[in-house]
Design a protein around this motif. Structure first.
Motif, PDB file in Angstrom:
ATOM      1  N   ARG A  84       0.758  -1.210   0.308  1.00  0.00           N
ATOM      2  CA  ARG A  84       0.130  -0.095   0.282  1.00  0.00           C
ATOM      3  C   ARG A  84       0.739   1.009  -0.255  1.00  0.00           C
ATOM      4  N   GLN A  85       2.697   1.599   0.811  1.00  0.00           N
ATOM      5  CA  GLN A  85       2.653   2.487   0.265  1.00  0.00           C
ATOM      6  C   GLN A  85       3.775   2.390  -0.806  1.00  0.00           C
ATOM      7  N   SER A  86       3.897   1.728  -1.566  1.00  0.00           N
ATOM      8  CA  SER A  86       4.318   1.884  -3.150  1.00  0.00           C
ATOM      9  C   SER A  86       3.815   2.805  -3.539  1.00  0.00           C
ATOM     10  N   LEU A  87       5.272   3.753  -3.956  1.00  0.00           N
ATOM     11  CA  LEU A  87       5.063   4.972  -5.307  1.00  0.00           C
ATOM     12  C   LEU A  87       4.977   4.679  -6.436  1.00  0.00           C
ATOM     13  N   VAL A  88       6.281   3.830  -7.081  1.00  0.00           N
ATOM     14  CA  VAL A  88       6.428   3.451  -7.842  1.00  0.00           C
ATOM     15  C   VAL A  88       6.829   2.331  -7.881  1.00  0.00           C
ATOM     16  N   ARG A  89       6.232   1.938  -9.623  1.00  0.00           N
ATOM     17  CA  ARG A  89       7.065   0.688  -9.986  1.00  0.00           C
ATOM     18  C   ARG A  89       8.103   1.019 -11.014  1.00  0.00           C
ATOM     19  N   VAL A  90       9.802   0.355 -10.974  1.00  0.00           N
ATOM     20  CA  VAL A  90      10.051   0.288 -11.894  1.00  0.00           C
ATOM     21  C   VAL A  90      10.621  -1.272 -12.507  1.00  0.00           C
ATOM     22  N   ARG A  91      10.322  -0.892 -13.799  1.00  0.00           N
ATOM     23  CA  ARG A  91      10.560  -2.042 -14.568  1.00  0.00           C
ATOM     24  C   ARG A  91      11.833  -1.947 -15.626  1.00  0.00           C
ATOM     25  N   PHE A  92      12.754  -2.933 -15.404  1.00  0.00           N
ATOM     26  CA  PHE A  92      13.664  -2.816 -15.715  1.00  0.00           C
ATOM     27  C   PHE A  92      13.908  -4.242 -17.532  1.00  0.00           C
ATOM     28  N   GLY A  93      14.589  -2.737 -18.385  1.00  0.00           N
ATOM     29  CA  GLY A  93      14.816  -3.916 -19.170  1.00  0.00           C
ATOM     30  C   GLY A  93      16.170  -3.269 -20.164  1.00  0.00           C
ATOM     31  N   LEU A  94      16.232  -3.584 -21.691  1.00  0.00           N
ATOM     32  CA  LEU A  94      16.392  -2.160 -22.322  1.00  0.00           C
ATOM     33  C   LEU A  94      16.577  -1.440 -22.377  1.00  0.00           C
ATOM     34  N   ASP A  95      15.727  -0.446 -21.929  1.00  0.00           N
ATOM     35  CA  ASP A  95      15.243   0.598 -21.513  1.00  0.00           C
ATOM     36  C   ASP A  95      14.707   0.153 -19.964  1.00  0.00           C
ATOM     37  N   ALA A  96      14.572   0.831 -19.139  1.00  0.00           N
ATOM     38  CA  ALA A  96      13.530   1.166 -17.593  1.00  0.00           C
ATOM     39  C   ALA A  96      12.297   1.768 -18.181  1.00  0.00           C
ATOM     40  N   GLU A  97      11.331   1.549 -17.237  1.00  0.00           N
ATOM     41  CA  GLU A  97       9.716   1.809 -17.565  1.00  0.00           C
ATOM     42  C   GLU A  97       9.605   2.677 -15.866  1.00  0.00           C
ATOM     43  N   VAL A  98       9.707   3.485 -15.599  1.00  0.00           N
ATOM     44  CA  VAL A  98       8.597   4.190 -14.237  1.00  0.00           C
ATOM     45  C   VAL A  98       7.846   4.263 -14.524  1.00  0.00           C
ATOM     46  N   GLU A  99       6.714   3.694 -13.673  1.00  0.00           N
ATOM     47  CA  GLU A  99       5.050   4.170 -13.525  1.00  0.00           C
ATOM     48  C   GLU A  99       4.815   4.140 -11.841  1.00  0.00           C
ATOM     49  N   ALA A 100       4.243   5.001 -12.306  1.00  0.00           N
ATOM     50  CA  ALA A 100       3.988   6.256 -10.551  1.00  0.00           C
ATOM     51  C   ALA A 100       2.426   5.290 -10.092  1.00  0.00           C
ATOM     52  N   LEU A 101       2.426   4.528  -9.129  1.00  0.00           N
ATOM     53  CA  LEU A 101       1.328   4.817  -8.415  1.00  0.00           C
ATOM     54  C   LEU A 101       0.811   5.192  -8.029  1.00  0.00           C
ATOM     55  N   ARG A 102       1.250   6.375  -6.763  1.00  0.00           N
ATOM     56  CA  ARG A 102       0.696   7.031  -6.525  1.00  0.00           C
ATOM     57  C   ARG A 102       0.880   8.688  -6.698  1.00  0.00           C
ATOM     58  N   ASP A 103       0.951   9.662  -6.270  1.00  0.00           N
ATOM     59  CA  ASP A 103       0.873  11.368  -6.600  1.00  0.00           C
ATOM     60  C   ASP A 103       2.604  11.232  -5.671  1.00  0.00           C
ATOM     61  N   THR A 104       3.698  11.530  -6.396  1.00  0.00           N
ATOM     62  CA  THR A 104       4.872  11.689  -5.475  1.00  0.00           C
ATOM     63  C   THR A 104       6.252  12.866  -6.345  1.00  0.00           C
ATOM     64  N   THR A 105       7.331  12.840  -5.294  1.00  0.00           N
ATOM     65  CA  THR A 105       7.653  14.245  -5.361  1.00  0.00           C
ATOM     66  C   THR A 105       9.135  13.144  -6.155  1.00  0.00           C
ATOM     67  N   LEU A 106       9.217  12.140  -6.744  1.00  0.00           N
ATOM     68  CA  LEU A 106       9.668  10.972  -7.289  1.00  0.00           C
ATOM     69  C   LEU A 106       9.812  11.864  -8.840  1.00  0.00           C
ATOM     70  N   ARG A 107      11.152  12.675  -9.419  1.00  0.00           N
ATOM     71  CA  ARG A 107      11.817  12.436 -10.917  1.00  0.00           C
ATOM     72  C   ARG A 107      12.731  11.611 -11.585  1.00  0.00           C
ATOM     73  N   ALA A 108      12.254  11.218 -12.916  1.00  0.00           N
ATOM     74  CA  ALA A 108      12.684  10.118 -13.560  1.00  0.00           C
ATOM     75  C   ALA A 108      13.174  10.855 -14.648  1.00  0.00           C
ATOM     76  N   GLY A 109      14.434  10.601 -14.954  1.00  0.00           N
ATOM     77  CA  GLY A 109      15.283  11.578 -15.933  1.00  0.00           C
ATOM     78  C   GLY A 109      14.953  12.852 -15.712  1.00  0.00           C
ATOM     79  N   LEU A 110      14.438  13.878 -16.486  1.00  0.00           N
ATOM     80  CA  LEU A 110      14.200  14.934 -16.781  1.00  0.00           C
ATOM     81  C   LEU A 110      12.951  15.638 -16.296  1.00  0.00           C
ATOM     82  N   SER A 111      12.263  13.771 -15.894  1.00  0.00           N
ATOM     83  CA  SER A 111      10.513  14.758 -15.694  1.00  0.00           C
ATOM     84  C   SER A 111      10.126  15.357 -14.724  1.00  0.00           C
ATOM     85  N   THR A 112       8.935  15.903 -14.841  1.00  0.00           N
ATOM     86  CA  THR A 112       8.608  16.775 -13.187  1.00  0.00           C
ATOM     87  C   THR A 112       8.168  15.682 -12.831  1.00  0.00           C
ATOM     88  N   PRO A 113       7.753  16.244 -10.855  1.00  0.00           N
ATOM     89  CA  PRO A 113       7.082  15.557  -9.884  1.00  0.00           C
ATOM     90  C   PRO A 113       6.451  14.046 -10.898  1.00  0.00           C
TER      91      PRO A 113
END
Length: 924
Positions: free
Chosen positions: A278-307
């Motif tokens: 329930r506390q998970s913020l994001v899911r990171v799927r590792f492949g040849l590239d990485a896919e970051v999926e936000a599960l909740r609103d968070t202050t985390l940024r992926a690359g050059l993206s906004t929160p």
């Protein structure tokens, strides 16, 4: 020799059985070294050597590149086989080549399809190294056809032509960089493109870009191949990939099922887990590239993206970062590595580090950085930096005096970069070593070292140094050269504060060295000509102990960071866990031993480094490596090294040269170029003929020595049997003094300014007397104790004396004294119990003496090396006594267990052990 293959039997089964049969034999000391046990681990190793040799010599010659490539492939394919045997077997195969059709026929039935594809890829690397001639390509196709897989040969040729890659080759393939990249490289690697091929355990890397790659410390030029080995890095700008990383990407490409982790916040930290909560913020799927999926609103940024907002999916390249804008930052690649290595849950450690720094212990807590007190006004700093980006920020929280960063005053916040200097006073500063992961305190920055009319006599008629004058400033390297017996080592001893001159002065920042010796010698590191290495310790242990002794107030984690930094600077990471051994054992090469011996002082707070013959006995290449290490050290310090006859590449690295002649007289002082020009002019002026001048070849140190020691008559024919010199040392001394005087009188060339000539108010302050806190003294004692105990326990002599000498003495004494007046031995009527106890005390004294007889003598080079940073000999002696006492206690226990059992003395073991150990300690 090659193992024979029984007819009708699967060679792989035979090889497996042979390995099981000989595995236990290899564990037996001596027998395990027999050559016939080592190379026979693979049944067809000899045939593959023949195949590689045949393809490497298709053009009827074996180039150095081809030989190196063949041996590299063979060593990687057969790691259990002696490398010397492989080289000899390859030499024999080159001299007596086997026809390719015979080799293919023998391998056709012994290799499966995977083995045939692997051998095909490796053989094509040899075809490529030979120039891809039509003859080589045709031979390769015929060989693969005779192996029974012509389709593999055609697929390999199509792939290696460099055109459009085949959609589904029979081997695994990944493209890094370029327009068709499977894995995108960092922006700094825009000129790099390479492909990775895998068949079974074989991983080949082919450089497809215009810039070279670095694998295992060697350059992989464009268009060439190299086999990746386990734990060997592939380095490109902004990224370092290991074999394990390549295997991960290849597995993801094949299975198309990338692993995932879920990140959740735990207070101020972040934690990664394998399963969602329930506390998970994001899911990171590792492949040849990485896919970051936000599960909740968070202050985390992926690359050059906004929160990230809930439901947002961002695709990131592996070199990009996951951050929160408040100090947390970690690369996607590092996150992937942690996810593959860790278990179900792990804490995310940011690349960003934070330090609270102060010279007031009341303002700090555990884990903060305490600076030396009373060297600057009270100050409290907060420093945050990113190790990967080598950038940071300074927040000035409290300051009772001026604070500057790189010479600019600071009032609030100030940006920092790698190498920035935060100066708190003339006696104290903090240097930012962000790329190495730590902050370094610098005290009393030594700006200059000046020798004024230094004279030293060993007796009434034995002058070692005669009117030595020179100046070296911060960031300069001074090379002291001269013939044997010219006083080079004596001068270094005088400069180190260990040998007071008869007359003259040595000034550091205008302060007399011998008037304030106790306060100034901690800033001087002196590496004598003799090694200060313990053969029983590893490379890393040497550096850890040296760093702790020189900087005992730092924490254990800080010591480890500094050790890692020194290992990286000296290029000794691959051998960090290797025991040093004696010089004759060759566990380390001469260059590695010299770099390690040099590196013992790199973790200290010294400002002046003195090295006596650091390249003595090394090859020209190793000498250059050591000199380059000194050059990098001199960017921030004063480095003085004595050399005998340095080569031109080594001499060019120094800023100044001090040439001493016999009797410690100065023959020249200046730059290396000016020295050669000076003696070239002397040749013309004094009519000295030299073959290098006549041939107009480059002149160096050998030319200078030849002119300096010009014989009275031509050598040879008995005209000059004692090699009398034409010009005595006093001539060159007087000539240089005259030339220096004339030049100083020229307009604009006044005498050099010396800090010693400045008024007392302009000189930098004298540093305070060094003090040791209790935890620093405890760290020193623990280091001495650990070093003494490890060197004793790992010594075979200690093992033999404990397990063999003491029990054998006990058995011999017990059997000799085991007697009773009435035939059969009975303890109640034993005749020689007092004699046994007396001999036991004698043995205890003997064991204590044998333990300590050579200990201090062996440690003398190390103690001399550490003299300037030691508070005294008391800690060393007490730690040595405790370590040797433990060893003596173990020996006494082994003696009593055997001796008391033979004499049937029961119930007295602990009492006897106590007084026997005390007796042994007395001997120690």
């Amino acid at each position: 020799m090659e193992p024979n293959q029984p007819p009708g039997r699967d060679p792989r089964t035979a090889a497996s059985g042979w390995m099981r049969w000989t595995r236990w034999l290899r564990l037996i000391p001596g027998i395990g070294r027999l050559r016939w046990l080592r190379p026979g681990t693979v049944a067809h190793v000899g045939v593959l050597v023949d195949a590689f040799a045949a393809f490497a010599t298709l053009d009827d010659e074996l180039s150095t590149l081809e030989a190196d490539l063949v041996l590299d492939l063979l060593r990687s394919a057969f790691p259990d086989v002696d490398h010397s045997w492989l080289a000899k077997r390859l030499e024999r195969a080159v001299k007596n080549p086997t026809p390719l059709h015979a080799i293919a026929g023998e391998l056709r039935d012994s290799l499966d399809d995977t083995g045939k594809l692997a051998i095909g890829l490796q053989l094509f690397t040899l075809v490529d190294a030979a120039g891809r001639s039509e003859r080589s390509r045709a031979s390769f196709e015929r060989f693969m056809r005779r192996l029974g897989r012509p389709d593999y040969g055609l697929a390999i040729i199509r792939e290696m032509r460099g055109g459009e890659p085949e959609e589904q080759p029979p081997f695994d393939r990944l493209i890094f960089g370029g327009t068709d990249a499977d894995v995108v490289l960092p922006p700094g690697a825009k000129d790099h493109t390479f492909r990775v091929y895998r068949v079974g355990d074989l991983i080949l890397v082919r450089n497809m870009g215009p810039a070279p790659l670095w694998i295992r410390g060697r350059s992989l030029e464009p268009g060439t191949f190299l086999r990746m080995r386990e734990r060997q890095p592939l380095v490109i700008p902004g990224w370092s990939l290991t074999q394990e990383d390549l295997l991960f990407f290849l597995a993801v490409r094949r299975t198309e099922s990338p692993p995932s982790i879920f990140i959740e916040a735990k207070g101020e930290d972040f934690t990664a887990e394998r399963t969602r909560s329930r506390q998970s913020l994001v899911r990171v799927r590792f492949g040849l590239d990485a896919e970051v999926e936000a599960l909740r609103d968070t202050t985390l940024r992926a690359g050059l993206s906004t929160p990230l907002k809930k439901g947002t999916i961002i695709r990131c390249h592996c070199h990009e970062r996951l951050s929160d804008g408040e100090g947390f930052s970690v690369s996607i690649d590092e996150l992937r590595r942690r996810a593959t290595q860790a278990g179900r849950r792990f804490r995310l450690a940011s690349d960003r580090q934070e330090y609270l720094v102060s010279n007031d212990p009341e303002a700090l807590s555990s884990g903060d950085l305490l600076l030396g007190p009373r060297l600057a006004p009270r100050v409290v700093l907060f420093i945050r930096f990113d190790e990967e980006r080598a950038l940071g920020m300074l927040e000035l929280r409290e300051a009772e005096g001026p604070v500057t960063v790189d010479g600019l005053p600071v009032r609030g916040n100030a940006p920092l970069h790698d190498g920035s200097v935060i100066r708190l006073s003339g006696s104290q500063a903090v240097r930012c070593r962000f790329s190495e992961g730590f902050l370094d305190e610098e005290r009393t920055q030594i700006e200059s070292l000046v020798a004024e009319d230094v004279i030293h006599d060993f007796g009434p008629d034995s002058r070692a140094l005669d009117n030595i004058n020179f100046e070296v400033r911060r960031g300069e390297m001074l090379c002291i050269i001269g013939p044997s017996g010219s006083g080079k080592s004596t001068l270094l001893s005088v400069l180190s504060g260990q040998l007071a001159p008869t007359r003259g002065r040595l000034r550091m920042n205008g302060i007399d060295l011998y008037e304030h010796r106790e306060r100034l010698v901690p800033f001087i590191a002196h590496m004598a000509q003799e090694e200060a290495l313990n053969p029983q310790l590893t490379v890393r242990e040497h550096l850890r102990h040296a760093t702790t002794i020189r900087r005992p107030a730092l924490s254990l984690a800080e010591h480890e960071r500094r050790v890692d930094s020194v290992l990286a600077e000296l290029g000794l990471q691959p051998i960090g866990r290797r025991r040093v051994g004696a010089p004759g054992e060759k566990t380390l090469s001469g260059g590695e031993r010299s770099r390690l011996n040099l590196g013992l002082d790199l973790g200290s707070r010294a400002e002046v480094f003195l090295f006596d013959e650091p390249i003595s006995g090394l090859s020209s290449k190793d000498s250059e490596h050591v000199a380059e290490t000194l050059r990098s050290l001199a960017r921030e310090k004063i480095v003085i090294a004595s050399l005998h006859r340095p080569g031109a590449p080594v001499l060019r690295l120094f800023d100044k040269v001090l040439l001493l002649d016999n009797g410690g007289r100065i023959a020249f002082f200046g730059t290396p170029t000016a020295m050669v020009a000076y003696f070239r002019e002397a040749c013309d002026e004094l009519a000295i003929s030299h073959p290098s001048v006549a041939a107009q070849t480059p002149l160096g140190a050998d030319f200078v020595f030849d002119v300096l020691e010009t014989p009275l008559n031509p050598i040879g024919g008995g005209l000059n049997p004692t090699a009398f010199r034409r010009f005595p040392p006093s001539f060159w001394q007087e000539r240089f003094e005259s030339v220096a005087l004339v030049r100083s009188l020229e307009p604009g060339n006044g005498p050099p300014n010396r800090l010693g000539d400045l008024p007392q108010s302009d000189q930098l302050p004298v540093p305070p007397k060094p003090t040791r806190r209790f935890h620093a003294l405890l760290a020193l004692f623990a280091t001495h104790f650990q070093r003494s105990l490890l060197s004793k326990v790992r010594n075979r002599g200690t093992f033999y004396s404990t397990c063999l000498e003491a029990p054998l003495l006990a058995a011999l004494i017990g059997i000799t004294l085991r007697s009773s007046p009435k035939g059969a031995y009975d303890f109640s009527t034993a005749l020689h119990i007092p004699a046994y106890l007396f001999l036991t005390a004698t043995v205890a004294m003997f064991l204590g003496l044998t333990n300590s007889a050579t200990e201090v003598l062996r440690d003398r080079p190390m103690l001399r090396r550490e003299r300037n940073c030691q508070p005294g000999a008391g800690l060393y002696v007490s730690a040595k006594l405790c370590a040797l006492g433990l060893v003596a206690a173990a020996q006494c226990l082994a003696y009593l267990i055997v001796g008391n059992a033979v004499m049937e003395i029961r119930g007295m073991l602990l009492d006897h052990w106590f007084w026997m150990t005390l007796t042994a300690w007395t001997g120690t």
